[in-house]
Design an enzyme around this catalytic site. Sequence first.
Site, mmCIF file in Angstrom:
data_model
loop_
_atom_site.group_PDB
_atom_site.id
_atom_site.type_symbol
_atom_site.label_atom_id
_atom_site.label_comp_id
_atom_site.label_asym_id
_atom_site.label_seq_id
_atom_site.Cartn_x
_atom_site.Cartn_y
_atom_site.Cartn_z
ATOM 1 N N SER A 13 -1.922 -25.038 0.168
ATOM 2 C CA SER A 13 -1.344 -23.728 0.473
ATOM 3 C C SER A 13 0.137 -23.618 0.140
ATOM 4 C CB SER A 13 -1.544 -23.385 1.953
ATOM 5 O OG SER A 13 -2.898 -23.489 2.308
ATOM 6 N N HIS A 27 5.199 -25.941 6.875
ATOM 7 C CA HIS A 27 4.815 -25.491 8.211
ATOM 8 C C HIS A 27 5.931 -25.706 9.217
ATOM 9 C CE1 HIS A 27 0.629 -24.620 7.234
ATOM 10 N NE2 HIS A 27 0.647 -25.702 6.481
ATOM 11 N N CYS A 70 3.800 -14.541 -20.430
ATOM 12 C CA CYS A 70 3.594 -14.041 -19.056
ATOM 13 C C CYS A 70 4.688 -14.543 -18.122
ATOM 14 C CB CYS A 70 2.236 -14.477 -18.523
ATOM 15 S SG CYS A 70 0.846 -13.934 -19.522
#
Lengths: 435, 484
Positions: free
Chosen positions: B45, B49, B401
């Site tokens: 992810s 944290h 891109c």
Amino acid sequence: MKAYDYDIVVIGGGPAGLAAAVAARDAGAGDILILERDREPGGILNQCIHNGFGLHTFREELTGPEYAARFIAMVRERHITCLTETMVTDIDRDKTVTAVNRTQGVFRIRACAVVLAMGCRERARGALHIPGYRPAGIFSAGTAQRLVNMEGYLPGREVVILGSGDIGLIMARRMTLEGAKVKVVAELLPYSGGLKRNIVQCLDDFGIPLKLSHTVVAIRGRERVEGVTLAQVDAAGKPVPGTEEDYACDTLLLSVGLIPENELTRGMGVEMDAVTAGPAVNESLETNLPGVFACGNVLHVHDLVDYVSEEAACAGRNAAIFAEKRRIGEIADSGPQGVASGCEPETVLVPGPGVRYTVPQRIRTERMGERLTVRFRAGAVYRDAYIGVYCNEERVIHRRKPVIAPGEMETIILEKRLLTAYSNLQQITITIEEA
Amino acid sequence: MYDVCIIGAGVTGCAIARELSRYRASVCVVERCEDVCCGTSKANSAIVHAGYDAANGSLMARLNVKGNAMMGALAQELDFPFLRNGSLVTCLREADIPGLEALLDRGRKNGVTGLRILSREEAHAVEPNLSDAVAAALYAPSGGIVCPFLLTIALAENAAVNGVTFRFDTNVKEIRRENGQYILETGQGQIKSRLVVNAAGVYADVFHNMVSEDKIHITPRRGEYCLLDRSAGGHVRHTIFTLPTERGKGVLVTPTVHGNLLTGPTATDITDREGTDTTRAGLDEVMEKAAQAVRDIPFRETITSFSGLRAHEDGHDFIIGEPADAPGFFDAAGIESPGLTAAPAIGVMVADLLRDRLRLQKNDSFRARRKGILRPADLCVEDRNELIRKHPAYGTIVCRCESVTEGEIIDAIRRPVGARSLDGVKRRTRAGMGRCQSDFCSPRVMEILARELGIPMEAVTKCGGASRVVGKRMEKGGQEGTAS
């Protein structure tokens, strides 16, 4: 000091950009600059070594590079500058173009008019949420085409193709001619998105099966593709359990849709059409920003390059007219405040039942030529249906067509005298009506 | 014979290697893949944290909070992207607010500062795209996002500059202890080392169990993700979680440091340690669950999906240290979330253990700072043009891109622990990471790789091993031709 460096800056040196530049010069434009990101002009035509191009434009069958070469020669004859390996990174609303290349570095050009002709890219696997591993051997059909035809490499030997758009069909034939085994072409929809002639010439002639209403539900192989699983899909596009079929292959080509490359366009704040994913334009192929025109696959995805050239010529001519009007002061030299489209009475073109979109999206009847070509696409396959055109509520055209398919762009010609007969023409609706 | 051999060049192994390079020791990192950051470290992810999740008193809690506190200074020192964007743990029912309060309490006990509970109105005010169902949220200002590739690569480069050896494509098959030293049998021959560090991610139990009778067991827990285009990156500013369950922290929605929008992960226990395939059910679940806390996520803008494996140990805590029956073998095992956050702290902890064991002296020539790949897009026009004059390769944009120039790709290949594959270039420069997913730039990047590495195009791989991208064209009859 001149207010701008070039009368017209064309963004992209593919078929649209080249044709726009040629037409602009022929319509009297002075300084024209083409900016091309690849190593040479010609765009995607350079990798389309098959024939079938130019039947409308040149009345002969040319290969892609031959077709491009005709336009490149016309650009050269007209002494139009084309900078290659030059990437446009930004366009301001006042039409200042920022570009970069290895000899000039980052530089800015002030343009009187801009023609957007950046083309399109292929939809990637991610947008389809095709599950499985992410090994080497998954290519867009266009990348595979470039590798084979321009770079001289073989992407793989045992091939499954997902998507029956024209590039997918062409590559099925191309890979076969290169000695690879194309096992199947799968298509999610119940019909092919490609031209009929390509299905015949690229699949049928080589005995390659086309599986409609099928998709890839798994990709195997951690380093290189080892196989894929196809499954039938239901009407909602969901795989039907129990219909899975495994295919051993080392390559998966994806030809699952083209997306106009409008990042620069969006950056300028140009009004977009959600269906075409291109800018919304008027009869002059001008966006809501005065002096900014668009043509070719950046405007909407085409299937025939001949129509791209024709459309681009229209954009180029109108850009030349815009530059000339500004030169003689008929249009104020004040950036985007010129003659804003929207200040004049406009007729809206509405895609009615059966029609996905129209280009242009609006018409200033005062400014259109005697005949205006409107291009559109159907949302499904129709047989023995009618194309209907309505001015306000009144049907003015009712034309029968044996087959109408989403894969083939339709056109209809609107005559000025027909439209100007209405004193208050709010909207023109195009529909497909079943018999 | 090395002083220390670290198995695994993920973020944990590289953090340990970098910390260890502060001392005078011969250190080798062995990695089965062709590059660093090829396992769990590359598919997660990308969250730093805050530290409210882990159980009070756990090693996980301590190292999470410490690693979080270290991340800002480390990002400065090693020049990788890190942003403290703050996290919101949302709950979807008033009845669940006590759950948020419990989390707040746990966080405070873990030493997390700045935590507070936002009312429905406050939560929607700071994050307008929260779904109407969100009833309250725990706000953690110290939560952040990081580029896991560039963090790992930065640690590895800095370790290499300070003397650590990296051996890639080297698969450890067997470990045994002989005469007070460890012998590692690999696919590339024998490696001898006084000490071994086990930072092998989902394989850490395999290596641990080769040397210790005190067995551990790791379950690969698959998490699937959808990554959306940068056009969707502004959809949320904070990292949005939903109230965690025993299965993990649930599906989150977060911006990335590069401006994309990331959603995921699922949590599926599997047995295949290589099972990084995505599934239709998993991707559907990501889309469905992400939409619970955040509305109108433009999934049409998905540019890729991927899955990663968490190294879930049965005890659900980090296992760091020396098994009683395997002196000289140090585990850094069970490093699942918040392992990325904790990595800098794990690095220090393990390096300290090794230093004490070997009585290592300080490396006086240690250089703590590392500069990342120069991005011309970050320069002012004058500086950029000066750069292009000196090095024209910075004027050629290869990846349209992500606006990556040839100069950056060359730098990525030539620098220490440089890129050797398309994915290696992608992780270092973002060439191929954008909306076209390398469609346009891959032939050019392959060409640059072939030229820089002195190999033929046919030998260029996507990610090492058998992942070759193209072959030679065939002569008639299907025979592979010579370069035609």
